[in-house]
Design a protein around this motif. Structure first.
Motif, mmCIF file in Angstrom:
data_model
loop_
_atom_site.group_PDB
_atom_site.id
_atom_site.type_symbol
_atom_site.label_atom_id
_atom_site.label_comp_id
_atom_site.label_asym_id
_atom_site.label_seq_id
_atom_site.Cartn_x
_atom_site.Cartn_y
_atom_site.Cartn_z
ATOM 1 N N THR A 74 -3.737 -9.421 -9.492
ATOM 2 C CA THR A 74 -2.315 -9.657 -9.746
ATOM 3 C C THR A 74 -1.827 -10.963 -9.142
ATOM 4 O OG1 THR A 74 -1.655 -8.384 -7.807
ATOM 5 C CG2 THR A 74 -1.722 -7.211 -9.910
ATOM 6 N N THR B 65 0.698 3.029 -9.164
ATOM 7 C CA THR B 65 2.040 3.237 -8.613
ATOM 8 C C THR B 65 2.002 3.330 -7.093
ATOM 9 O OG1 THR B 65 1.813 5.624 -8.921
ATOM 10 C CG2 THR B 65 2.919 4.397 -10.675
ATOM 11 N N THR C 269 0.815 1.150 -5.210
ATOM 12 C CA THR C 269 0.959 -0.188 -4.656
ATOM 13 C C THR C 269 2.414 -0.579 -4.417
ATOM 14 O OG1 THR C 269 0.940 -1.205 -6.846
ATOM 15 C CG2 THR C 269 -1.180 -1.010 -5.700
ATOM 16 N N GLN C 270 3.340 0.179 -4.972
ATOM 17 C CA GLN C 270 4.771 -0.089 -4.821
ATOM 18 C C GLN C 270 5.071 -1.530 -5.240
ATOM 19 O OE1 GLN C 270 6.997 2.345 -3.636
ATOM 20 N NE2 GLN C 270 5.346 3.816 -3.590
ATOM 21 N N GLN C 271 5.622 -2.319 -4.336
ATOM 22 C CA GLN C 271 5.986 -3.704 -4.629
ATOM 23 C C GLN C 271 4.925 -4.698 -4.158
ATOM 24 O OE1 GLN C 271 8.629 -4.456 -6.511
ATOM 25 N NE2 GLN C 271 8.954 -2.264 -6.680
ATOM 26 N N GLU C 272 3.765 -4.212 -3.774
ATOM 27 C CA GLU C 272 2.687 -5.091 -3.303
ATOM 28 C C GLU C 272 2.268 -6.048 -4.413
ATOM 29 O OE1 GLU C 272 1.236 -5.151 -0.207
ATOM 30 O OE2 GLU C 272 2.724 -3.674 0.399
ATOM 31 N N THR C 273 1.892 -7.255 -4.009
ATOM 32 C CA THR C 273 1.388 -8.222 -4.986
ATOM 33 C C THR C 273 -0.112 -8.440 -4.840
ATOM 34 O OG1 THR C 273 1.946 -10.033 -3.503
ATOM 35 C CG2 THR C 273 3.588 -9.424 -5.164
#
Length: 62
Positions: free
Chosen positions: A34, A11, A13-17
């Motif tokens: 990912t 969690t 990483t938030q919106q990181e890809t």
């Protein structure tokens, strides 16, 4: 070996890809990128995974 299930990423990483996901297997854990999930994954047995997590928690990679 069983197929990994329950893939998840931190969690933090938030919106990181650009991160990794961890899945469960009976023998331990599976890890994949990912950005390229189709490239496959690597696995670690319970002992290897525990050693890796312990190394992270004790800042051995800093």
């Amino acid at each position: 070996m069983t197929e990994p299930r329950g893939w998840r990423k931190s969690t933090y990483t938030q919106q990181e890809t650009a991160c990794v996901e961890v899945g469960r297997i009976n023998e331990g854990a599976a890890v994949r990128d990912t950005k390229d999930r189709s490239a496959g994954y690597f696995t670690a047995d319970h002992q290897q995974w525990s050693a890796f997590i312990n190394a992270i928690k004790t800042n051995r990679f800093d």
